[in-house]
Design a protein around this motif. Sequence first.
Motif, PDB file in Angstrom:
ATOM      1  N   CYS A  59      -0.370  33.162 -13.564  1.00 37.82           N
ATOM      2  CA  CYS A  59       0.768  32.310 -13.197  1.00 37.82           C
ATOM      3  C   CYS A  59       2.073  33.116 -13.183  1.00 37.82           C
ATOM      4  O   CYS A  59       2.926  32.932 -12.299  1.00 37.82           O
ATOM      5  N   PHE A  62       2.160  35.208 -10.125  1.00 42.83           N
ATOM      6  CA  PHE A  62       2.420  34.353  -8.955  1.00 42.83           C
ATOM      7  C   PHE A  62       3.915  34.208  -8.710  1.00 42.83           C
ATOM      8  O   PHE A  62       4.398  34.370  -7.580  1.00 42.83           O
ATOM      9  N   GLN A  71      -0.217  37.202  -2.327  1.00 40.26           N
ATOM     10  CA  GLN A  71      -0.581  35.989  -3.069  1.00 40.26           C
ATOM     11  C   GLN A  71      -2.019  35.556  -2.759  1.00 40.26           C
ATOM     12  O   GLN A  71      -2.662  34.897  -3.583  1.00 40.26           O
ATOM     13  N   ALA A  75      -4.797  34.421  -5.311  1.00 41.33           N
ATOM     14  CA  ALA A  75      -5.525  33.154  -5.183  1.00 41.33           C
ATOM     15  C   ALA A  75      -7.007  33.357  -5.463  1.00 41.33           C
ATOM     16  O   ALA A  75      -7.657  32.504  -6.096  1.00 41.33           O
ATOM     17  N   ALA A  76      -7.550  34.488  -5.010  1.00 42.97           N
ATOM     18  CA  ALA A  76      -8.957  34.787  -5.271  1.00 42.97           C
ATOM     19  C   ALA A  76      -9.196  35.009  -6.762  1.00 42.97           C
ATOM     20  O   ALA A  76     -10.186  34.529  -7.331  1.00 42.97           O
ATOM     21  N   LEU A  78      -7.394  33.787  -9.237  1.00 39.27           N
ATOM     22  CA  LEU A  78      -7.236  32.506  -9.924  1.00 39.27           C
ATOM     23  C   LEU A  78      -8.429  31.575  -9.678  1.00 39.27           C
ATOM     24  O   LEU A  78      -8.721  30.708 -10.500  1.00 39.27           O
ATOM     25  N   ALA A  79      -9.113  31.746  -8.555  1.00 41.93           N
ATOM     26  CA  ALA A  79     -10.333  30.965  -8.325  1.00 41.93           C
ATOM     27  C   ALA A  79     -11.380  31.306  -9.377  1.00 41.93           C
ATOM     28  O   ALA A  79     -12.060  30.420  -9.911  1.00 41.93           O
ATOM     29  N   TYR A 214       0.463  22.046  -9.738  1.00 43.11           N
ATOM     30  CA  TYR A 214      -0.234  22.962  -8.824  1.00 43.11           C
ATOM     31  C   TYR A 214       0.458  23.030  -7.470  1.00 43.11           C
ATOM     32  O   TYR A 214       0.879  24.106  -7.019  1.00 43.11           O
ATOM     33  N   PHE A 230      -2.854  29.995   0.749  1.00 43.75           N
ATOM     34  CA  PHE A 230      -3.149  30.180  -0.675  1.00 43.75           C
ATOM     35  C   PHE A 230      -4.101  29.093  -1.171  1.00 43.75           C
ATOM     36  O   PHE A 230      -5.096  29.377  -1.844  1.00 43.75           O
ATOM     37  N   HIS A 234      -7.892  29.734  -2.499  1.00 39.02           N
ATOM     38  CA  HIS A 234      -8.173  29.374  -3.892  1.00 39.02           C
ATOM     39  C   HIS A 234      -9.253  28.306  -3.994  1.00 39.02           C
ATOM     40  O   HIS A 234     -10.243  28.467  -4.719  1.00 39.02           O
ATOM     41  N   GLU A 235      -9.097  27.215  -3.265  1.00 39.53           N
ATOM     42  CA  GLU A 235     -10.057  26.112  -3.346  1.00 39.53           C
ATOM     43  C   GLU A 235     -11.407  26.510  -2.750  1.00 39.53           C
ATOM     44  O   GLU A 235     -12.466  26.137  -3.273  1.00 39.53           O
ATOM     45  N   LEU A 238     -13.114  28.936  -5.180  1.00 44.28           N
ATOM     46  CA  LEU A 238     -13.489  28.183  -6.383  1.00 44.28           C
ATOM     47  C   LEU A 238     -14.775  27.410  -6.138  1.00 44.28           C
ATOM     48  O   LEU A 238     -15.691  27.407  -6.972  1.00 44.28           O
TER      49      LEU A 238
END
Length: 351
Positions: A59, A62, A71, A75-76, A78-79, A214, A230, A234-235, A238
Amino acid sequence: MTTVEPPAVRVATPPAGRASGSDFAQLSRRVAEEGLLDRRPGYYTVRFGLVGLTLVGGCVVFFLLGDSWLQLALAAVLAVVFAQVGLIAHDLAHRQVFSHRRYSEVGGRIAANLVMGMSYGWWMNKHTRHHANPNHEERDPDVAPDILVWSQRQARNANGLAKFIGKRQGLLFFPLLTLEGLNLSVSSFRALRSPAMKRPYLEGALLVAHFVAYFGAIFAVLPLGKALAFIAVHEGLLGIYMGCVFAPNHKGMLMVTPEMKLDFLRRQVLTSRNVRGGRFIDAVMGGLNYQIEHHLFPSMPTPALGRTAQITKEFCAEKGIPYYETGLLASYREVVGHLHDAGEPIRRAAA
């Protein structure tokens, strides 16, 4: 598509009259004698600390990066971190960390709802039913013919989206996993209206807090295009990570029908697959690569599963119970092959 059928899939119901009810008790005694069911507070302190520090660090990075395409790499990362938080929530739900229910629920809701954006209560209810009847065509919610069909019996009765996707579901499986993160969140909000949800207002408030933070942070730091990219990275990653952790556990193993009569030990062993790979796979999969032992002893702390696997494998050999384990990539081939075979009645009907 040609597939290799795991040995466990070929096993029929054990002979009538066999004293299989005492088998699990014998195995349990062997496991308990080595203290493998004891809590491991030191392990979980270190694990929670590492994941928590990585999340906080991500974070901070980021906000330091600001408006940058770098970023997407974050994102990868943080996934992966979010998936590890999900695995922590899983352990909390099974009371592997705390023996006290309240502590487990508080920790689970913080990890799942607040940090990850997934309802702890919804997931726990669903996962508990899965553990009671793994791969049961009528009772396991994880093999319900919603979008995919998991057996040829389900394929013959499929309609709507499941019938449409079922024709090529083997090829579509991994692409569909990119939507799993979104599916977890949408299902979580839908479940808030369910009578089975114990604390709907609390869970709803935590979910809203998660998504406000978020989306608020992402759109405050990044312009629209980069923000959407992003979120997609990320999603999507994940969902792939979570799907790749849970898919090898049961998919492609014995599908249980209402006619089968299996005792607890055989029901859990024959429907589960272990994944070999050493400490790296242990860390990546959060110990769920020892799926057989996790199903036999759901509250067992993660670091005890490896030794328990050795004991269980030896015990199953003594009792003549097939015990199946394979490599990670081989498990994915079996999952995809099973899905392809399960969709055969749909393809045949459309021909």
